[in-house]
Design an enzyme around this catalytic site. Sequence first.
Site, short mmCIF file in Angstrom:
data_model
loop_
_atom_site.label_atom_id
_atom_site.label_comp_id
_atom_site.label_asym_id
_atom_site.label_seq_id
_atom_site.Cartn_x
_atom_site.Cartn_y
_atom_site.Cartn_z
N TYR A 1 -2.55 0.16 9.74
CA TYR A 1 -2.54 -0.62 8.81
C TYR A 1 -1.07 -0.64 8.53
O TYR A 1 -0.53 -1.43 7.49
CB TYR A 1 -3.72 0.09 8.39
CG TYR A 1 -3.78 -0.25 6.52
CD1 TYR A 1 -4.33 -1.41 6.82
CD2 TYR A 1 -3.44 0.84 5.47
CE1 TYR A 1 -4.71 -1.64 5.05
CE2 TYR A 1 -4.24 0.23 4.90
CZ TYR A 1 -4.29 -1.08 4.31
OH TYR A 1 -4.50 -1.17 3.02
N SER B 1 0.86 -1.50 -0.06
CA SER B 1 -0.35 0.29 0.07
C SER B 1 0.84 1.13 -0.05
O SER B 1 2.22 0.96 0.50
CB SER B 1 -0.96 0.35 1.03
OG SER B 1 -1.71 1.06 1.22
P1 NDP Z 1 -11.55 -6.03 -0.86
O1 NDP Z 1 -11.99 -5.02 0.00
O2 NDP Z 1 -12.30 -5.72 -1.94
O3 NDP Z 1 -10.57 -7.05 -0.78
C1 NDP Z 1 -10.33 -7.41 0.02
C2 NDP Z 1 -9.97 -9.40 -0.43
O4 NDP Z 1 -9.26 -9.52 1.02
C3 NDP Z 1 -10.84 -10.06 -0.33
O5 NDP Z 1 -11.73 -10.50 -1.31
C4 NDP Z 1 -11.61 -10.26 1.05
O6 NDP Z 1 -12.55 -12.24 0.40
C5 NDP Z 1 -9.99 -10.79 1.66
N1 NDP Z 1 -10.06 -11.41 2.13
C6 NDP Z 1 -10.16 -10.66 3.64
N2 NDP Z 1 -10.00 -11.32 4.65
C7 NDP Z 1 -9.77 -12.52 4.62
C8 NDP Z 1 -9.26 -13.29 5.19
N3 NDP Z 1 -9.06 -12.80 6.64
N4 NDP Z 1 -8.43 -14.01 4.58
C9 NDP Z 1 -8.80 -15.00 3.39
N5 NDP Z 1 -9.09 -13.63 2.60
C10 NDP Z 1 -9.49 -12.74 2.82
O7 NDP Z 1 -10.32 -4.49 -0.93
P2 NDP Z 1 -9.10 -4.74 -1.88
O8 NDP Z 1 -9.43 -5.10 -3.13
O9 NDP Z 1 -8.93 -3.12 -2.02
O10 NDP Z 1 -8.06 -5.17 -1.08
C11 NDP Z 1 -6.77 -5.95 -2.02
C12 NDP Z 1 -5.77 -5.70 -0.88
O11 NDP Z 1 -5.26 -4.42 -1.32
C13 NDP Z 1 -5.89 -5.70 0.43
O12 NDP Z 1 -4.02 -6.40 0.59
C14 NDP Z 1 -5.50 -3.91 0.58
O13 NDP Z 1 -4.78 -3.80 2.54
C15 NDP Z 1 -4.66 -3.82 -1.22
N6 NDP Z 1 -4.93 -2.23 -1.55
C16 NDP Z 1 -5.79 -1.60 -1.05
C17 NDP Z 1 -6.04 -0.23 -1.42
C18 NDP Z 1 -7.21 0.54 -1.94
O14 NDP Z 1 -7.87 1.72 -2.03
N7 NDP Z 1 -8.15 -0.64 -2.33
C19 NDP Z 1 -5.12 0.58 -1.78
C20 NDP Z 1 -3.63 0.19 -1.37
C21 NDP Z 1 -3.67 -1.32 -0.69
P3 NDP Z 1 -13.56 -12.29 1.96
O15 NDP Z 1 -14.19 -11.41 2.75
O16 NDP Z 1 -14.05 -13.31 0.87
O17 NDP Z 1 -12.59 -13.36 2.42
#
Ligand code: NDP
Length: 249
Positions: free
Chosen positions: A159, A146
Amino acid sequence: MKTIEKKLTGKVVVITGASSGIGEAIAITLARHGAKVVLGSRRKEKLEMLTDQIKKSGGEAVYSVTDVKNKEDLAQLVQTAVATYDRLDVIINNAGIAQLNRIDDLDIEGWENMIDVNLKGVLYGMATVIPIFKQQKSGHIINIISTSGLKIAPMQGVYAGTKNAVRTITEAFRQESNGDIRITGISPGFVKTELADHIKNDQMKSAIQENMEKMAISPIAVANAVVYAMEQPQDVEIGDIVIRPSVQN
Ligand code: NDP
């Protein structure tokens, strides 16, 4: 499926957090480029739908319900890849959560969840694939980090701390690797996903959602960065990619 140049034909790729946002976009994009994608996250219905969608478009995909807090789930996810496709080329440690608060709010539960998912989940993912990659003498780890932590901001301390821990571990692994196993860190800025929907602090949730509405870029932009990192020849390693909305400061 729309005809595009298939840059990643045959590559077997495990993606955590594939059920929404960035992970989902990566899965769809890599499959369009010919990769065989192995999807993991907790929501089975979402994974099932995405797998069907990819297959209907002519791609290859399987899934395994995975909570990255459990080492055993990651082992099962990787085993699904190897059992189905006979090898594993790439893991994308993407699953992540954000609970944004002041540190003196003492959201200890939120801290623990972020440490378990964002930090330990990535380490478990790396630990699961490294023996396979060592045996193959090849493999690629891609960690989604991030821009939080590149620019320190209040309310994002823990975070950003988890993300900066992953940044440090990624660089340390790069230095330790003899080159057989490559590692890439991708740091996105604001990307339009479900990430903010799960924030418990209402004030922070609306602030992030507002910023997402205003400036967030498509998760496809991050997926394209993954394609770029993956399509390089074995002797080229893309270390860090930072990808933000042009207007993000
Ligand atoms: P979303 O919330 O859309 O996606 C998060 C994903 O992580 C989901 O598929 C969720 O699936 C999964 N997840 C959450 N907890 C668990 C767990 N315990 N085990 C397995 N899977 C898990 O967010 P993003 O797509 O934005 O996030 C993806 C990555 O990008 C993250 O690491 C986030 O920190 C990073 N990021 C995002 C930014 C943004 O602005 N969106 C900016 C910078 C970094 P499920 O609930 O089905 O388990």
